[in-house]
Design a protein around this motif. Structure first.
Motif, PDB file in Angstrom:
ATOM      1  N   ARG A  95       4.751   1.463  -4.488  1.00  0.00           N
ATOM      2  CA  ARG A  95       3.843   2.349  -5.220  1.00  0.00           C
ATOM      3  C   ARG A  95       2.390   2.027  -4.872  1.00  0.00           C
ATOM      4  O   ARG A  95       1.566   2.929  -4.697  1.00  0.00           O
ATOM      5  N   LEU A  96       2.064   0.738  -4.782  1.00  0.00           N
ATOM      6  CA  LEU A  96       0.696   0.342  -4.457  1.00  0.00           C
ATOM      7  C   LEU A  96       0.348   0.696  -3.020  1.00  0.00           C
ATOM      8  O   LEU A  96      -0.798   1.070  -2.723  1.00  0.00           O
ATOM      9  N   VAL A 129      -9.368   0.402  -0.453  1.00  0.00           N
ATOM     10  CA  VAL A 129      -8.287  -0.583  -0.301  1.00  0.00           C
ATOM     11  C   VAL A 129      -8.076  -0.876   1.180  1.00  0.00           C
ATOM     12  O   VAL A 129      -7.760   0.020   1.962  1.00  0.00           O
ATOM     13  N   ARG A 130      -8.247  -2.129   1.553  1.00  0.00           N
ATOM     14  CA  ARG A 130      -8.024  -2.535   2.945  1.00  0.00           C
ATOM     15  C   ARG A 130      -6.573  -2.925   3.174  1.00  0.00           C
ATOM     16  O   ARG A 130      -5.998  -2.655   4.227  1.00  0.00           O
ATOM     17  N   GLU A 131      -5.967  -3.579   2.185  1.00  0.00           N
ATOM     18  CA  GLU A 131      -4.627  -4.131   2.396  1.00  0.00           C
ATOM     19  C   GLU A 131      -3.951  -4.378   1.062  1.00  0.00           C
ATOM     20  O   GLU A 131      -4.579  -4.811   0.097  1.00  0.00           O
ATOM     21  N   VAL A 132      -2.650  -4.092   1.015  1.00  0.00           N
ATOM     22  CA  VAL A 132      -1.777  -4.545  -0.063  1.00  0.00           C
ATOM     23  C   VAL A 132      -0.864  -5.602   0.536  1.00  0.00           C
ATOM     24  O   VAL A 132      -0.234  -5.369   1.565  1.00  0.00           O
ATOM     25  N   ARG A 133      -0.797  -6.771  -0.069  1.00  0.00           N
ATOM     26  CA  ARG A 133      -0.030  -7.876   0.514  1.00  0.00           C
ATOM     27  C   ARG A 133       0.735  -8.621  -0.578  1.00  0.00           C
ATOM     28  O   ARG A 133       0.584  -8.358  -1.772  1.00  0.00           O
ATOM     29  N   GLY A 134       1.546  -9.564  -0.137  1.00  0.00           N
ATOM     30  CA  GLY A 134       2.309 -10.373  -1.074  1.00  0.00           C
ATOM     31  C   GLY A 134       3.783  -9.997  -1.068  1.00  0.00           C
ATOM     32  O   GLY A 134       4.241  -9.165  -0.276  1.00  0.00           O
ATOM     33  N   VAL A 140      -4.298  -7.008  -3.675  1.00  0.00           N
ATOM     34  CA  VAL A 140      -4.910  -5.787  -3.153  1.00  0.00           C
ATOM     35  C   VAL A 140      -6.336  -6.142  -2.741  1.00  0.00           C
ATOM     36  O   VAL A 140      -7.160  -6.477  -3.591  1.00  0.00           O
ATOM     37  N   GLU A 141      -6.615  -6.098  -1.436  1.00  0.00           N
ATOM     38  CA  GLU A 141      -7.949  -6.440  -0.946  1.00  0.00           C
ATOM     39  C   GLU A 141      -8.825  -5.198  -0.908  1.00  0.00           C
ATOM     40  O   GLU A 141      -8.432  -4.160  -0.359  1.00  0.00           O
ATOM     41  N   ASP A 189       0.369   3.460 -12.040  1.00  0.00           N
ATOM     42  CA  ASP A 189      -0.428   4.636 -12.397  1.00  0.00           C
ATOM     43  C   ASP A 189      -1.801   4.220 -12.933  1.00  0.00           C
ATOM     44  O   ASP A 189      -2.828   4.831 -12.594  1.00  0.00           O
ATOM     45  N   ALA A 190      -1.814   3.192 -13.778  1.00  0.00           N
ATOM     46  CA  ALA A 190      -3.079   2.724 -14.336  1.00  0.00           C
ATOM     47  C   ALA A 190      -3.985   2.156 -13.243  1.00  0.00           C
ATOM     48  O   ALA A 190      -5.199   2.395 -13.243  1.00  0.00           O
TER      49      ALA A 190
END
Length: 449
Positions: free
Chosen positions: A345-346, A356-361, A368-369, A425-426
């Motif tokens: 979702r992210l 947003v540059r990156e979603v990681r983990g 979220v960077e 969503d939030a």
């Protein structure tokens, strides 16, 4: 969310500022007091209800007010609260037996502390004593606690108020995959370059090096990590030199990453670490930490040592109930499944966002960077705006990263699918609010010029 009058919060914050240190950070322009919680939700002193995606800094691991834990704590509190390590403790022995078995370390011994900082201090004491050296390897961008010793091995300048240290620390590459001089390489090339850097550093070290301490996923650093297998490649080098490997599992332990129970297991082909530190989640909010080490290493101290508060009857009773719940309900599996859904979702939100540059983990440890709109420049301002906006959308998240531009998302491991969707969503709404504010601010600056 109910209308916020701020009166109760403002009054308490004024008292806070009058008596507590200026450097004691709080979230939000108008800090809030959390008064109670249940499940994955908390309430503040103004009556506002929030979905908690930070868990008191990854500490409320299972759930707020988990009945099994509160019952165990209440029952123990009715018997005896405190004894110290000068007396035998059945709960401490039972918990140590379970953790020793789960650690993967052969012939393991367990020492309980009251925090992750103290656990890392103890690990450094063991390693430097065992190796008769005060030289320590650490990763760049790392964070291991706020004591004088642990600050001395912190590779994140934002959290290092002094350059003084009892240790000589040598910093190696590998904590951040997508920034820095090796970011353009493939995973295999990245690992090879980091290993070459480690070899080169050891060639310049003055004598014996005691240990490498590393977070499998860097927590305060913004949930960054190297490729799977990197620490195993490091360990093969360390083993040739007799250097110990300390894995800091204060934030990555107990199944939070979903794929593994411990973060080190993503690098497990080289075998288990020599020393493992833990804290936070095991106590589900109580002050609990500890160290697991091979008996040879743990028993190397030849001076008297006890712990007044480590492994107290009440914290070990609560931790036993918490660990049993986590294992019986396969919360590691839930972290993998629901965390995977949340990350997807992210990722979708990030694809539509200009900041947003990156979603990681992995699992329920997601970062979220954030960057300035349409650029690759880290934006701590964006992170601060999203933090505030998320609160307005009834969501609590964390913040980190060397530049302070990463969002840290780490809900309790009982998070449901519906709550993951609600939180996503939030966060989407908060990101949109922050981007609009940044773009409006940029327009105003352009008009001024």
């Amino acid at each position: 969310m109910a209308t916020v009058t701020e009166s109760a919060h403002a009054a308490l914050y004024a008292r806070h500022q009058a008596v507590l240190p200026d450097w004691l950070a709080t979230y939000y322009a108008r800090p809030i007091e959390l008064t109670h919680g249940e499940g994955r939700h908390v309430w503040d002193a103004e009556g506002n209800r929030y979905l908690d995606f930070f868990g008191g800094i990854l500490t409320t691991m299972t759930a707020h007010a988990l009945p099994q834990v509160t019952a165990a704590v209440a029952e123990q509190a009715g018997r005896i609260l405190h004894t110290s390590t000068l007396y035998l403790s059945r709960q401490a022995v039972e918990l140590a037996e379970r953790i020793a078995q789960l650690s993967g370390i052969p012939d393991a011994r367990v020492f309980f502390t009251s925090s992750g900082t103290e656990a890392n201090d103890t690990a450094l004491l063991l390693a430097t004593t065992h190796r008769r050296s005060n030289q320590v390897l650490a990763l760049r961008n790392s964070y291991h606690g706020r004591s004088f010793t642990s600050i001395g091995i912190t590779g994140n300048s934002a959290w290092s108020p002094t350059s003084l240290s009892p240790l000589q620390t040598l910093y190696v590459h590998g904590g951040v995959r997508t920034r820095g001089p090796y970011a353009h390489l493939t995973d295999a090339e990245f690992t090879a370059a980091c290993v070459a850097d480690l070899e080169d550093l050891l060639g310049q070290a003055n004598g014996t090096v005691a240990a490498l301490i590393a977070e499998p996923v860097q927590g305060v650093g913004g949930f960054t990590s190297g490729p799977d297998g990197l620490l195993a490649a490091f360990k093969r080098v360390l083993d040739r030199h007799g250097i110990l490997w300390i894995t800091d599992e204060v934030q990555t332990g107990w199944g939070r990453t979903g794929d593994h129970f411990w973060g080190w297991q993503a690098h497990g082909e080289a075998g288990p670490p020599d020393i493992l530190t833990f804290a936070k989640g095991i106590g589900n909010g109580m002050s609990m930490g500890g160290v697991v080490a091979r008996a040879e290493v743990m028993n190397c101290l030849d001076a008297n040592s006890i712990s007044t508060f480590g492994g107290s009857p009440i914290t070990t009773a609560g931790a036993l109930a918490n660990l049993a719940y986590l294992l019986d309900h396969d919360l590691q599996g839930n972290a993998r499944r629901v965390g995977g859904l949340l990350k997807s979702r992210l990722d979708a939100v990030a694809a539509r966002s200009g900041i947003v540059r990156e979603v990681r983990g992995r699992g329920l440890m997601l970062g979220v960077e954030l960057v300035e709109p349409g650029t690759d420049t880290p934006s701590p301002a964006a992170a601060s705006l999203v933090l505030e906006a998320a609160r307005e959308h009834s969501l609590l998240i964390g913040k980190g990263g060397r530049a302070g531009n990463a969002l840290r998302i780490a809900p309790p491991l009982t998070l449901t699918v519906a709550e993951a969707e609600e939180g996503a969503d939030a966060l989407r709404a908060a990101l949109e609010d922050a981007q609009a504010e940044l773009e409006k601010s940029g327009t105003r600056k352009g008009e001024t010029r």
